[in-house]
Design an enzyme around this catalytic site. Structure first.
Site, mmCIF file in Angstrom:
data_model
loop_
_atom_site.group_PDB
_atom_site.id
_atom_site.type_symbol
_atom_site.label_atom_id
_atom_site.label_comp_id
_atom_site.label_asym_id
_atom_site.label_seq_id
_atom_site.Cartn_x
_atom_site.Cartn_y
_atom_site.Cartn_z
ATOM 1 N N LYS A 54 0.845 -1.196 0.000
ATOM 2 C CA LYS A 54 0.000 0.000 0.000
ATOM 3 C C LYS A 54 0.877 1.241 0.000
ATOM 4 O O LYS A 54 1.871 1.300 0.721
ATOM 5 C CB LYS A 54 -0.911 -0.020 1.227
ATOM 6 C CG LYS A 54 -1.914 1.125 1.302
ATOM 7 C CD LYS A 54 -2.820 0.965 2.526
ATOM 8 C CE LYS A 54 -3.845 2.074 2.620
ATOM 9 N NZ LYS A 54 -4.755 1.896 3.784
ATOM 10 N N SER A 105 -9.689 2.152 2.951
ATOM 11 C CA SER A 105 -8.805 2.873 2.052
ATOM 12 C C SER A 105 -7.836 1.964 1.290
ATOM 13 O O SER A 105 -7.214 2.400 0.315
ATOM 14 C CB SER A 105 -7.985 3.896 2.854
ATOM 15 O OG SER A 105 -7.159 3.243 3.809
ATOM 16 N N SER A 135 -10.226 -0.224 7.224
ATOM 17 C CA SER A 135 -9.686 -0.093 5.864
ATOM 18 C C SER A 135 -8.955 -1.308 5.331
ATOM 19 O O SER A 135 -8.499 -1.301 4.191
ATOM 20 C CB SER A 135 -8.761 1.130 5.791
ATOM 21 O OG SER A 135 -9.512 2.315 5.908
#
Length: 493
Positions: free
Chosen positions: A78, A159, A183
């Site tokens: 990420k 997210s 998330s």
């Protein structure tokens, strides 16, 4: 290539060790898959040359009978994790061109274990969102499509939406995510994969771009519970550079995966049966309860009375911490700079141009609740409610070994939907936020399909630092669900 991409992380690890495949072959297959799935917009940066170099080094170690727990396995990161010399943006315009001179603790551990970096995945800007719609680089797209509406692009959740889309779309063997209010777990539910949020403090936050420091926690996103356990084992551990890192001994996360749930007490919280819950969410939850009961668990009704205040509490505390953490982005030291006639104007111009609408909204909310005259009314009161929420869980875990609940209140929605209604978007976190406020571990497991043919997840919550129990129950759910559905785009892959 199709056979290689069908291997899960544990299967690929075993094949590499047996010499059936090489890391170079495996990595090349994933790089080709990334290219073939560019429409998913799952990656912000692809590190192809570095990946192949890391794979070749892994092959050399494997040939000598050496290598770490993740040797030669290609994974995605990420874009919230700082990676030395590699663009790190947090999906924000304000971090244009930022290439850290250091490596986050979590990614350093993964590389030490032999993992291969495919690239940096898309996400909501500064991890603020539930759809991946706030990214400066455009939304990531869910590999799944509704059965009767294949032309509509769906969100992968947020997210950590890019990581979820990459794993679900076979464009990464596994990936890192971060979970502040859900998330990791929510996008895992939307994309039909496994996502694990460890206990707060289990994984170091050093080198992770901060959103809300008392909530942010790194975790793995993978195809199976076993894969997630292997990933988390490599990621976790005490870090003296992070004052919030817990000095807890790291248990063996794979040893008890197959112990089953016979004799365990599983709590069902009454407060998670929210008004207006879709019938198919209630049905998949009831199915999960039945699976665990049939496997020998005792089902216990429990109460978490302050759950109804959790979402409001979160959306006071998280923006407050964000407003403080994001004050450092001023155009002076790194990233974007928009000049002005004065220092103050340069600050304002840079932040106005660099931050997207959702980030600006949360900074404003956070600044408001921390301001004189409102601090006691909002922030201090929210901290007190957070303590009550944690106390509810402590009392519940005096009666049960784990808790079962839905992961998300719906299946994946259309890209662009709900963006004009922030409150409706925030409601996507209604089932995940309570455990985040309490710092507890949780795992989302794919449990079935909605009426539209889209994945639905169930989440298992456990006591602080009892990841082995969470993974054990999650594995029992995984076996019972036997979820083998794949998005249509994977036909022939």
């Amino acid at each position: 290539m199709a056979g290689i991409l069908d291997l899960d992380l544990v299967g690929a690890r075993d094949a590499l060790r047996a010499g059936d495949i090489t890391s170079s072959e495996l990595t090349a297959a994933y790089l080709a898959r990334i290219e073939a799935t560019k429409d998913l917009n799952a990656y912000i940066t692809v590190t192809a040359d570095r990946a192949m170099a890391m794979a070749e080094a892994s092959d050399a170690r494997l040939a000598k009978g050496e290598g770490g727990a993740l040797e030669g396995l290609p994974i995605a990161v990420k874009d919230l994790f700082c990676t030395e010399g590699v663009l790190t943006t947090a999906a924000s315009h304000i971090l244009d061109g930022f290439k850290p001179t250091y490596e986050s603790t979590v990614t350093a551990k993964l590389w030490d274990a032999g993992a291969v970096m495919l690239g940096k995945t898309n996400m909501d800007e500064f991890a603020m969102g539930s759809s991946n719609g706030s990214s400066y680089y455009g939304p990531a797209v869910n590999p799944w499509r509704a059965a009767q509406d294949a032309g509509t692009r769906l969100v992968p959740g947020g997210s950590s939406g890019g990581s979820a889309a990459a794993v679900s779309g076979r464009a990464a063997l596994a990936a890192t995510g971060t979970d502040t209010g859900g998330s990791i777990r929510q996008p895992a539910s939307y994309t039909g994969i496994v996502g694990v949020k460890p206990s707060y403090g289990r994984c170091s936050r050093w080198g992770i771009v901060a959103f809300a420091s008392s909530l942010d926690q790194a975790g793995p996103m993978a195809r199976t519970v076993g894969d997630a356990a292997v990933m988390l084992s490599a990621m976790a551990g005490h870090d003296p550079r992070d004052s919030t890192s817990a000095p807890e001994a790291m248990p063996d996360l794979t040893a008890g995966l197959e112990q089953g749930v016979k004799g365990l007490r599983i709590g069902i919280p009454a407060e998670y049966k929210v008004d207006g819950m879709p019938s198919e969410i209630e049905a998949i939850w009831a199915q999960g309860i039945a699976w665990l009961r049939d496997a020998g668990a005792e089902i216990v009704d429990i109460s978490l009375p302050h759950t109804r205040y959790a979402l409001a509490t979160y959306y006071i505390l998280a923006p407050a911490e964000a407003s403080s953490n994001l004050a450092r982005y001023d155009g002076v030291r790194y990233g974007l700079r928009v000049d002005g006639d004065s220092l103050a104007e340069m600050y304002a111009n840079t932040r106005g141009a660099g931050f997207g609408a959702e980030v600006q909204r949360r900074i404003l909310i956070g600044t408001y609740v921390l301001s004189a005259g409102y601090y006691d009314a909002y922030y201090r009161k929210a901290q007190r409610v957070r303590t009550l929420i944690r106390r509810d869980f402590d009392e519940a875990f005096g009666q049960v070994d784990a808790i079962l609940a839905p992961t998300a209140p719906s299946d994946a929605f259309a890209v662009g939907a709900n963006e004009d209604d922030p409150v409706k978007m925030y409601l996507n976190d209604v089932f995940t936020v309570p455990a985040s406020l309490a710092g507890l571990p949780g795992a989302s497991v794919p449990a079935g399909l909605s009426a539209r043919g889209l994945p639905l997840g169930l989440q298992v919550l456990g006591r602080m630092f009892d990841e082995p129990m969470v993974l054990r129950v999650a594995r029992a759910l995984e076996k019972a669900a036997a979820f083998t559905a794949r998005p249509a785009m994977l036909e022939g892959v």
